[in-house]
Design an enzyme around this catalytic site. Structure first.
Site, PDB file in Angstrom:
ATOM      1  N   GLU A  51      69.894  72.055 -51.604  1.00 56.40           N
ATOM      2  CA  GLU A  51      71.003  71.146 -51.908  1.00 56.40           C
ATOM      3  C   GLU A  51      71.107  70.996 -53.412  1.00 56.40           C
ATOM      4  O   GLU A  51      70.107  70.723 -54.085  1.00 56.40           O
ATOM      5  CB  GLU A  51      70.761  69.761 -51.292  1.00 56.40           C
ATOM      6  CG  GLU A  51      71.102  69.701 -49.821  1.00 56.40           C
ATOM      7  CD  GLU A  51      70.979  68.288 -49.272  1.00 56.40           C
ATOM      8  OE1 GLU A  51      70.877  68.167 -48.066  1.00 56.40           O
ATOM      9  OE2 GLU A  51      70.956  67.318 -50.074  1.00 56.40           O
ATOM     10  N   GLU A  62      73.049  56.291 -54.277  1.00 61.13           N
ATOM     11  CA  GLU A  62      71.784  56.801 -54.810  1.00 61.13           C
ATOM     12  C   GLU A  62      70.912  55.678 -55.364  1.00 61.13           C
ATOM     13  O   GLU A  62      71.395  54.722 -55.953  1.00 61.13           O
ATOM     14  CB  GLU A  62      72.038  57.803 -55.959  1.00 61.13           C
ATOM     15  CG  GLU A  62      73.105  58.842 -55.691  1.00 61.13           C
ATOM     16  CD  GLU A  62      72.805  59.770 -54.526  1.00 61.13           C
ATOM     17  OE1 GLU A  62      71.640  59.836 -54.066  1.00 61.13           O
ATOM     18  OE2 GLU A  62      73.757  60.427 -54.055  1.00 61.13           O
TER      19      GLU A  62
END
Lengths: 275, 406
Positions: A51, A62
């Protein structure tokens, strides 16, 4: 065509009877050259899929490690073009390891769905995860990705009930990403016992391999998840190595690859046996 | 649902998907999707519930102090020499601004939903103070996310929130200002999915927030319309309000959307000027994108990275704008003007000297465009300006710009 790179990889993993190790790195972190070096080294370190994050100024899902990685990447001048350039250079030497881009919608929208899909496919991208684009808003983007042969990979979470799982897994391809904790990346620890039934549920609903991420930091945890999932994603722990290496004035690339190697070994040796 | 709106049926929006034309929508991480959908359903039920509306009305009357007056500003009118200027006195509300209207509505909704913990974001601290106020009133724990830079700049409001029992968490991520505080509040919500209610302060964010906050603020326009009919026997010719996220503006605009004769003017913060990169004018200086759960006009660079906004007025210092404003701009129903920091400071002093009312720097942006707005409606026109907040909170900023020490 490119979707088949993901399918081929999962078919091989199934034949080998093991889960995939999927490292996450941020493109351009700490700079384009180092990120490319890490990317090129990951397959040898045991990455089955990779990824690659593309940075956004406001990454609302995040935790601190990946927030800081995005800021480092942006400070180093990373743009969507430099991200795709990195993938292109990686592809020159690796035709098999699937690359999944992961990021936020505004960057995709800004390029235009069609142009993004075409440019990503041309660079050698196999799949796309857009954190802040739920299925309800994804129609035009999904059309463009379909046309370019890039898989749209969706997230399922602990708050996704059975009814919603149908919505989430419609029009998804490649695999489904199960977010194993309620929260942001890299903060809480995933509970492997709770992950197993969730993975089974998502697998049944989608008919696709299930990758598990958010909250997996250690080889032990990675092995535990690898016993029940089709793929194990580790991001923040690797990204933290970059931050540490910078702080200690050491080679960020070597440190990340070393940690990735240990995680990969752990995932590979967990050996799922499932029919 | 899916009503086909008449061309002039502006008040029928958003559609069933939470969209105002191409704007709005619901762009949040999957973990939050069930929560925002639950919120949408709970709000729709509360909106239709007379008991809920009556309870809210009671608190607005006895706690907030509504209705706020519509005041004929005789000397400002004489100064501009044209249309009659009326001020909608939102600065007289409890806590000194319109923010409390929305907070009161949302806290009652949160309790109705059984939520036991409230979180909010704040820039200058006005929404944080209003949220902390209603949390104190109803005895709910409150966490306010505030950029670390703003915590430094707005110490009095931090103290107010603390006195009211709220925990203020400084946000150091990103640029450590309002947009980062909003990111951090979203992260908190995604982490505490079961007990937490996110009380957003402006008419932006994922659906249903833009519509819900607008509805709670629409009391401003509903009152103003009735008050103007009583005072003048007819509708105003123009309504003007400052726009950051745009909750005070959409609150006063919305009841007038379908009254075609009423011109609507929003005033964005031009900071150091629209020819610089130091402004907060999303519509005049930005382009459409997706941030904080909605599609709307945003300040962004050529690659789609969000830019920091600048305004002397912390309440307007945000790189986006509520999605309904983006749509009203595109369809031409409202006109969005700009005002620089310096013009706002001038207007603050003008209103203070002529009317004995110290307006907030935010509201001063609207005051600064009265020249243009009164000209647009002519000498016999009627103008309503939303005086969204009082300026006491801005004294330190004003003093610094006047070279005074306080």
């Amino acid at each position: 065509m490119t979707v088949s790179r993901i399918e081929a990889r999962f078919a091989r993993l199934k034949a080998e009877g093991r889960a995939a190790f999927v490292p996450y790195i941020m493109a351009g972190d700490p700079d384009a050259a180092t990120a490319l070096k890490i990317l090129k080294g990951l397959p040898a370190a045991g990455a089955d899929l990779i990824e690659v994050g593309f940075p956004f100024s406001d990454p609302m899902a995040e935790g601190p490690p990946i927030q800081r990685a995005a800021l480092r990447a942006l400070a180093a001048g990373t743009t969507l073009d430099t991200v795709l350039d990195t993938i292109r250079q990686f592809r020159e030497g690796d035709q098999e390891t699937p690359i999944i881009l992961m990021g936020y919608l505004n960057i995709v929208l800004n390029r235009g769905f069609k142009a993004f899909a075409t440019d990503a496919a041309a660079a050698g991208v196999d799949g796309l995860i857009v954190v802040d684009c739920p299925p309800e808003e994804a129609g035009p983007m999904a059309d463009a990705l379909d046309a370019a042969g890039v898989a749209l990979i969706r997230l399922a979470t602990p708050t996704t009930d059975d009814a919603r799982l149908k919505v989430v897994t419609a029009r998804t391809s490649g695999f489904v990403y199960y977010v194993s904790v309620a929260g942001v990346t890299g903060v809480k620890e995933a509970d492997a016992a709770a992950v197993a039934p969730a993975v089974a549920r998502v697998r049944a609903a989608s008919g696709l391999p299930v990758a598990v991420g958010f909250g997996i930091r250690t080889p032990e945890r990675a092995a535990a998840v690898a016993r029940v999932a089709d793929a194990v994603v580790v991001g923040s722990a690797l990204v933290d190595e970059i931050a540490d290496a910078i702080a200690q004035n050491r080679d960020a690339g070597a440190k990340v690859l070393e940690t990735a190697g240990a995680l990969a070994k752990s995932v590979r040796s967990a050996r799922v046996s499932r029919d | 649902m899916n009503t086909i709106a008449k061309p002039n049926d502006f008040s029928a929006y958003p559609d069933a998907h939470g969209r105002f034309g191409d704007y709005g929508g619901l762009y949040v991480p999957e973990i939050l999707m069930p929560l925002v959908k639950e919120l949408g359903e709970a709000y729709a039920a509360a909106k239709a519930d007379e008991g809920f509306q009556a309870e809210l009305g009671g608190f607005l009357k006895h706690y907030v102090g509504r209705p706020s007056p519509l005041y004929f500003a005789e000397r400002l009118t004489a100064h501009f020499g044209g249309a009659k200027i009326y001020l909608k006195r939102e600065e007289l509300n409890h806590t000194g601004a319109h923010k409390i209207n929305n907070c009161m509505g949302q806290i009652l909704l949160a309790m109705r939903m059984g939520k036991t913990r409230i979180i909010a974001e704040t820039g200058a601290g006005q929404h944080g103070v209003a949220t902390a106020t209603v949390c104190a009133r109803f005895g709910l724990p409150c966490v306010v996310y505030m950029g670390a830079v703003d915590v430094e700049r707005q110490a009095p409001n931090v103290l107010r929130m603390n006195l009211l029992g709220a925990e203020v968490r400084p946000v150091t991520s990103g640029a450590a200002t309002l947009k980062d505080a909003m990111n951090e509040a979203m992260r908190d919500w995604a982490t505490n999915v079961h007990d937490t209610y996110y009380l957003i302060g402006t008419a932006a964010g994922p659906h249903p927030y833009p519509a819900m906050v607008r509805d709670f603020q629409a009391v401003i326009g509903i009152e103003a319309k009735a008050q103007m009919l009583e005072a003048e026997g007819r509708l105003p010719d123009a309504v003007v309000a400052c726009v950051g996220g745009g909750s005070n503006a959409i609150g006063i605009f919305h009841p007038f959307l379908d009254d075609e004769s009423v011109k609507l003017f929003g005033v964005e913060a031009a900071g150091h000027g629209m020819d610089t990169d130091q402004h907060a004018a999303a519509i005049n200086g930005g382009r459409p994108g997706v941030l904080h759960g909605n599609k709307t006009y945003l300040l962004q660079d050529r690659d789609g990275q969000i830019l920091e906004a600048h305004s002397i007025s912390a309440g307007l210092d945000y790189p986006g704008i509520g999605p309904e404003h983006s749509w009203l701009h595109d369809v031409g129903r409202a006109t969005y003007l700009t005002c620089t920091d310096d013009e706002a400071l001038e207007a603050l002093q003008l209103c203070t000297r002529l009317e004995g009312i110290i307006p907030a720097l935010e509201s001063s942006h609207a005051l600064a465009r009265l020249d243009e707005v009164t000209r647009a409606v002519g000498k016999d026109g009627l103008v309503v300006l939303n005086l969204s907040g009082r300026g006491d909170k801005d004294l330190a900023t004003v003093a610094a710009h006047l070279g005074r020490k306080i």
